[in-house]
Enzyme design. Sequence first.
Site, mmCIF file in Angstrom:
data_model
loop_
_atom_site.group_PDB
_atom_site.id
_atom_site.type_symbol
_atom_site.label_atom_id
_atom_site.label_comp_id
_atom_site.label_asym_id
_atom_site.label_seq_id
_atom_site.Cartn_x
_atom_site.Cartn_y
_atom_site.Cartn_z
ATOM 1 C CD GLU A 33 33.987 27.710 35.058
ATOM 2 O OE1 GLU A 33 33.580 28.336 36.039
ATOM 3 O OE2 GLU A 33 33.255 26.938 34.393
ATOM 4 C CG MET A 38 30.557 28.370 31.460
ATOM 5 S SD MET A 38 29.161 29.482 31.236
ATOM 6 C CE MET A 38 28.538 29.519 32.915
ATOM 7 N N GLY A 40 34.618 33.788 34.012
ATOM 8 C CA GLY A 40 33.829 34.986 34.342
ATOM 9 C C GLY A 40 32.440 34.627 34.840
ATOM 10 C CB THR A 42 26.038 32.207 35.201
ATOM 11 O OG1 THR A 42 26.405 30.891 35.626
ATOM 12 C CG2 THR A 42 24.668 32.179 34.576
ATOM 13 C CB CYS A 43 26.618 37.385 35.246
ATOM 14 S SG CYS A 43 26.041 39.037 34.903
ATOM 15 C CG HIS A 430 16.527 68.846 31.822
ATOM 16 N ND1 HIS A 430 15.280 68.279 31.913
ATOM 17 C CD2 HIS A 430 16.523 69.624 30.702
ATOM 18 C CE1 HIS A 430 14.540 68.699 30.895
ATOM 19 N NE2 HIS A 430 15.270 69.513 30.146
HETATM 20 C C1 LIG Z 1 19.197 34.053 31.243
HETATM 21 C C2 LIG Z 1 19.540 34.654 32.587
HETATM 22 C C3 LIG Z 1 19.480 36.024 32.751
HETATM 23 C C4 LIG Z 1 19.824 36.599 33.973
HETATM 24 N N1 LIG Z 1 19.767 37.949 34.089
HETATM 25 C C5 LIG Z 1 20.157 38.526 35.246
HETATM 26 C C6 LIG Z 1 20.190 39.951 35.363
HETATM 27 O O1 LIG Z 1 19.851 40.677 34.425
HETATM 28 N N2 LIG Z 1 20.614 40.477 36.519
HETATM 29 C C7 LIG Z 1 21.020 39.704 37.580
HETATM 30 O O2 LIG Z 1 21.430 40.250 38.600
HETATM 31 N N3 LIG Z 1 20.980 38.348 37.504
HETATM 32 C C8 LIG Z 1 20.570 37.752 36.365
HETATM 33 N N4 LIG Z 1 20.572 36.385 36.269
HETATM 34 C C9 LIG Z 1 21.014 35.589 37.429
HETATM 35 C C10 LIG Z 1 22.560 35.589 37.521
HETATM 36 O O3 LIG Z 1 23.119 35.247 36.274
HETATM 37 C C11 LIG Z 1 23.042 34.627 38.587
HETATM 38 O O4 LIG Z 1 22.368 34.873 39.799
HETATM 39 C C12 LIG Z 1 24.548 34.768 38.815
HETATM 40 O O5 LIG Z 1 25.263 34.682 37.618
HETATM 41 C C13 LIG Z 1 25.034 33.696 39.790
HETATM 42 O O6 LIG Z 1 26.404 33.857 39.997
HETATM 43 P P1 LIG Z 1 27.208 32.914 40.964
HETATM 44 O O7 LIG Z 1 28.307 33.733 41.523
HETATM 45 O O8 LIG Z 1 26.330 32.212 41.913
HETATM 46 O O9 LIG Z 1 27.851 31.779 40.024
HETATM 47 P P2 LIG Z 1 27.970 31.626 38.453
HETATM 48 O O10 LIG Z 1 28.298 32.902 37.780
HETATM 49 O O11 LIG Z 1 26.793 30.865 38.000
HETATM 50 O O12 LIG Z 1 29.281 30.730 38.309
HETATM 51 C C14 LIG Z 1 29.333 29.381 38.601
HETATM 52 C C15 LIG Z 1 30.495 28.789 37.817
HETATM 53 O O13 LIG Z 1 30.837 27.527 38.371
HETATM 54 C C16 LIG Z 1 31.182 26.644 37.316
HETATM 55 N N5 LIG Z 1 31.007 25.281 37.853
HETATM 56 C C17 LIG Z 1 29.834 24.669 38.177
HETATM 57 N N6 LIG Z 1 30.069 23.441 38.690
HETATM 58 C C18 LIG Z 1 31.410 23.268 38.690
HETATM 59 C C19 LIG Z 1 32.267 22.194 39.094
HETATM 60 N N7 LIG Z 1 31.781 21.072 39.617
HETATM 61 N N8 LIG Z 1 33.602 22.347 38.938
HETATM 62 C C20 LIG Z 1 34.123 23.484 38.421
HETATM 63 N N9 LIG Z 1 33.357 24.524 38.012
HETATM 64 C C21 LIG Z 1 32.027 24.422 38.160
HETATM 65 C C22 LIG Z 1 30.231 27.016 36.200
HETATM 66 O O14 LIG Z 1 30.698 26.603 34.928
HETATM 67 C C23 LIG Z 1 30.171 28.555 36.346
HETATM 68 O O15 LIG Z 1 31.121 29.206 35.555
HETATM 69 C C24 LIG Z 1 20.223 35.774 35.062
HETATM 70 C C25 LIG Z 1 20.277 34.382 34.909
HETATM 71 C C26 LIG Z 1 19.950 33.827 33.673
HETATM 72 C C27 LIG Z 1 20.045 32.335 33.510
#
Ligand SMILES: Cc1cc2nc3c(=O)[nH]c(=O)nc-3n(C[C@H](O)[C@H](O)[C@H](O)COP(=O)(O)OP(=O)(O)OC[C@H]3O[C@@H](n4cnc5c(N)ncnc54)[C@H](O)[C@@H]3O)c2cc1C
Length: 443
Positions: A33, A38, A40, A42-43, A430
Amino acid sequence: MRHFKNIIIGFGKAGKTLAGSLTSHGEEVLLIEKDPMMYGGTCINIACLPTKNLVINSQRGVKYEQAFETKEAMTAKLRNKNYHKVADQNLATVLDASAEFIDDKIIKVTDESGTEELTFDRLFINTGAESNVPNIDGLKIDDKIFTSTEMLAKKELAKNLVILGGGPIGLEFASMYAGFGSKVTVIEPMPSILGRFEPEIAQAAKADMEADGVTFMLKSSLTKVEETEAGLNLTVETEDGVKDLLADVMLVSVGRHPATAALHLEKTSLEVGQRGEIVVNDKLETSVPNIYAMGDVAGSLQFTYISLDDWRIMDNQLFGDKTRTKKNRPVFANSIFIKPAISSAGLTESELKAQGKAYKVLTMPAAGVPKAQVIGNPRGSYKALIDPETHEILGATIYAEEAYETINVITLAMQHHLKAEDLRDQIYAHPTMTEALNDLFKF
Ligand SMILES: Cc1cc2nc3c(=O)[nH]c(=O)nc-3n(C[C@H](O)[C@H](O)[C@H](O)COP(=O)(O)OP(=O)(O)OC[C@H]3O[C@@H](n4cnc5c(N)ncnc54)[C@H](O)[C@@H]3O)c2cc1C
Ligand SMILES: NC(=O)c1ccc[n+]([C@@H]2O[C@H](COP(=O)([O-])OP(=O)(O)OC[C@H]3O[C@@H](n4cnc5c(N)ncnc54)[C@H](O)[C@@H]3O)[C@@H](O)[C@H]2O)c1
């Protein structure tokens, strides 16, 4: 050069869950990571959970500064918990580093101490997505123009907020900020918002957001941004001619693209799709043997629950009976957390018409549900489309309090081919909003 049986790039929903699967099967895993803030993914840090926490607190009338502190405490706690859930397992290692490819068989990791090359038996890419920033004269992310990530880090309430893009991110921030008392304007090129929902319900939701103080500039395009002492001066082309807007902050929420730039995919034979996604087949295999991609980076629909479902596919392909694929994902819903939330599943009337399918429409107002009165928000309505012959549910849209919970009952019913009368005759607790289904499915 160190070698690992499994390497996961990115602490996303699919990746962190897969780390648990691998160790529970006695396999070692290295989870890389790039950002300790980060852990855990993005979510929990910059997306679903902090936004929903702010949405709820804005609806409860909590002041922004207090809601911000609550949100920060929540994400810090979850980040720590998520880190330990992986790092505390004997066979798992979390590496704080950014990963990139050297070729199809070697990756390079870089941290403050330097770089190291690593090899693997299997590699899983789960790097998520990043915000799009459109090429508009004067528009650059800085101390007044933010993506959702910087917006969520902003301690002070933006008093006069312009939001570029009326998709789910734009609408959730618009609803939340209007609730905190900001003046909010949304600029959107399309003629309507909530285009994937039933149009009459989308129209009602828009009217409610307007009643809450959100201004929509539809069929409008931002063409120029100037930073002046008074704030951001925005030039917008509208149907009624060019207009100038003044804002103290602008949120750019015009979509997100797969996060691959740092990976140097050009050094590999990994196939990349038109939207920049790593191309995978139905089993999440990439074009390179033993390299897999999951979640947003693999072009899956950008939802946390879809990334989690990618983990289910991966887990089943590695350790199960290999029957689970992208082709047989269960029915799932789409929810946008405005006030009240809007949720849908299955097809809309116009989609059924386009397919030439017969359907029967069932509707009812949310005001008819006792719990809506208890909550004090009787806004909204329910709509279901059922097959006139089989009575199976073809689609549903709910714009009402707790829509995102009630829709889960409907997706379960759709997945298991239950009939409208099954939902109509079920006993629900209910007072709950789910009780609406007793009345909605009367026909
Ligand atoms: C503001 C916002 C609100 C949202 N609300 C919702 C919601 O209510 N419900 C819902 O279902 N979805 C929601 N989403 C979408 C959801 O957050 C994403 O679809 C989901 O988090 C994607 O998860 P993932 O497993 O693809 O990877 P992510 O959780 O995005 O994880 C990717 C990780 O990889 C790391 N990384 C990236 N590049 C590298 C690298 N080169 N080397 C090492 N580490 C790296 C990043 O730092 C990150 O921690 C929302 C998105 C946003 C932006
Ligand atoms: N509740 C949820 O499940 C939830 C909440 C937030 C985000 N998300 C996920 O995150 C993804 C990204 O969200 P998003 O809202 O950024 O993207 P989006 O692609 O869903 O919506 C972007 C909006 O911006 C508009 N747009 C495009 N270019 C524009 C421009 N130059 N100027 C003004 N408007 C422009 C589009 O017409 C569209 O309405 C979503 O697709 C969704 O999968 C989910």
